[in-house]
Design a protein around this motif. Structure first.
Motif, PDB file in Angstrom:
ATOM      1  N   LEU A   1       1.853  54.821  56.318  1.00  0.00           N
ATOM      2  CA  LEU A   1       0.854  53.970  55.656  1.00  0.00           C
ATOM      3  C   LEU A   1       1.532  52.957  54.753  1.00  0.00           C
ATOM      4  N   SER A   2       1.141  51.724  54.908  1.00  0.00           N
ATOM      5  CA  SER A   2       1.578  50.645  54.022  1.00  0.00           C
ATOM      6  C   SER A   2       0.569  49.514  54.191  1.00  0.00           C
ATOM      7  N   THR A   3       0.524  48.616  53.225  1.00  0.00           N
ATOM      8  CA  THR A   3      -0.453  47.526  53.305  1.00  0.00           C
ATOM      9  C   THR A   3       0.279  46.251  53.686  1.00  0.00           C
ATOM     10  N   HIS A   4       0.074  45.825  54.900  1.00  0.00           N
ATOM     11  CA  HIS A   4       0.833  44.672  55.411  1.00  0.00           C
ATOM     12  C   HIS A   4       0.531  43.420  54.590  1.00  0.00           C
ATOM     13  N   ASP A   5      -0.730  43.304  54.161  1.00  0.00           N
ATOM     14  CA  ASP A   5      -1.134  42.087  53.431  1.00  0.00           C
ATOM     15  C   ASP A   5      -0.360  41.910  52.124  1.00  0.00           C
ATOM     16  N   VAL A   6       0.133  43.010  51.517  1.00  0.00           N
ATOM     17  CA  VAL A   6       0.870  42.887  50.252  1.00  0.00           C
ATOM     18  C   VAL A   6       2.335  43.296  50.415  1.00  0.00           C
TER      19      VAL A   6
ATOM     20  N   LEU B   1     -12.778  51.441  56.089  1.00  0.00           N
ATOM     21  CA  LEU B   1     -11.961  50.947  54.966  1.00  0.00           C
ATOM     22  C   LEU B   1     -11.363  49.578  55.260  1.00  0.00           C
ATOM     23  N   ASP B   2     -11.420  49.174  56.522  1.00  0.00           N
ATOM     24  CA  ASP B   2     -10.665  48.007  56.991  1.00  0.00           C
ATOM     25  C   ASP B   2      -9.198  48.160  56.598  1.00  0.00           C
ATOM     26  N   HIS B   3      -8.668  49.343  56.817  1.00  0.00           N
ATOM     27  CA  HIS B   3      -7.272  49.631  56.483  1.00  0.00           C
ATOM     28  C   HIS B   3      -6.761  50.615  57.525  1.00  0.00           C
ATOM     29  N   HIS B   4      -5.720  50.250  58.236  1.00  0.00           N
ATOM     30  CA  HIS B   4      -5.342  50.983  59.436  1.00  0.00           C
ATOM     31  C   HIS B   4      -3.941  51.584  59.371  1.00  0.00           C
ATOM     32  N   PRO B   5      -3.799  52.791  59.898  1.00  0.00           N
ATOM     33  CA  PRO B   5      -2.491  53.462  59.878  1.00  0.00           C
ATOM     34  C   PRO B   5      -1.565  52.919  60.954  1.00  0.00           C
TER      35      PRO B   5
HETATM   36  N1  HBI Z   1      -4.224  47.725  57.556  1.00  0.00           N
HETATM   37  N2  HBI Z   1      -2.374  48.986  56.913  1.00  0.00           N
HETATM   38  C1  HBI Z   1      -3.078  47.822  56.883  1.00  0.00           C
HETATM   39  N3  HBI Z   1      -2.596  46.800  56.152  1.00  0.00           N
HETATM   40  C2  HBI Z   1      -3.270  45.633  56.059  1.00  0.00           C
HETATM   41  O1  HBI Z   1      -2.817  44.703  55.376  1.00  0.00           O
HETATM   42  C3  HBI Z   1      -4.500  45.500  56.753  1.00  0.00           C
HETATM   43  C4  HBI Z   1      -4.934  46.582  57.516  1.00  0.00           C
HETATM   44  N4  HBI Z   1      -6.083  46.500  58.211  1.00  0.00           N
HETATM   45  C5  HBI Z   1      -6.901  45.304  58.215  1.00  0.00           C
HETATM   46  C6  HBI Z   1      -6.405  44.244  57.360  1.00  0.00           C
HETATM   47  N5  HBI Z   1      -5.247  44.342  56.682  1.00  0.00           N
HETATM   48  C7  HBI Z   1      -7.248  43.034  57.235  1.00  0.00           C
HETATM   49  O2  HBI Z   1      -7.706  42.895  55.926  1.00  0.00           O
HETATM   50  C8  HBI Z   1      -6.461  41.791  57.560  1.00  0.00           C
HETATM   51  O3  HBI Z   1      -6.016  41.944  58.878  1.00  0.00           O
HETATM   52  C9  HBI Z   1      -7.350  40.574  57.454  1.00  0.00           C
END
Ligand code: HBI
Length: 97
Positions: free
Chosen positions: A74-79, A57-61
């Protein structure tokens, strides 16, 4: 570009997660859940399964493991808050537990 969860999504999918053991984190737009397993190996196996999906997912806990407990946030650092990716990963983690 990932967007923050909409109000409709908060009333729908997020509410469902909150009724299934997830809770809002104090002072953060994030959700958290504590998973308990039989032992450390089971807990680590869960983390391993989740790690592969997180990578896909390219999304990490954000998570903390001690013995048979795994605390997940869980939260989305990018937003700077919750996005659909958090809902997606939360559902996947529930399925993998
Ligand atoms: N995981 N939870 C989380 N939030 C993010 O914003 C995020 C991530 N994993 C990878 C990721 N962003 C990549 O898109 C950026 O590091 C480029």
């Amino acid at each position: 570009m990932t967007e923050k969860l909409s109000d409709a999504e908060r009333d729908g999918e997020l509410k469902e997660l909150l009724s299934n053991g997830w809770s809002m984190v104090e002072d953060r737009d994030a959700i958290a859940k504590t998973f308990e397993f039989k032992n450390f190996v089971e807990a680590f196996g869960f983390m391993s399964r989740c790690a592969l999906h997180a990578e896909k997912l390219d999304h990490h806990p954000e998570w903390f493991n001690v013995f048979k407990t795994v605390k997940v946030t869980l939260s989305t650092h990018d937003v700077g808050g919750l996005s659909p990716l958090d809902v997606k990963l939360a559902k996947k983690m529930d399925a993998l537990a």
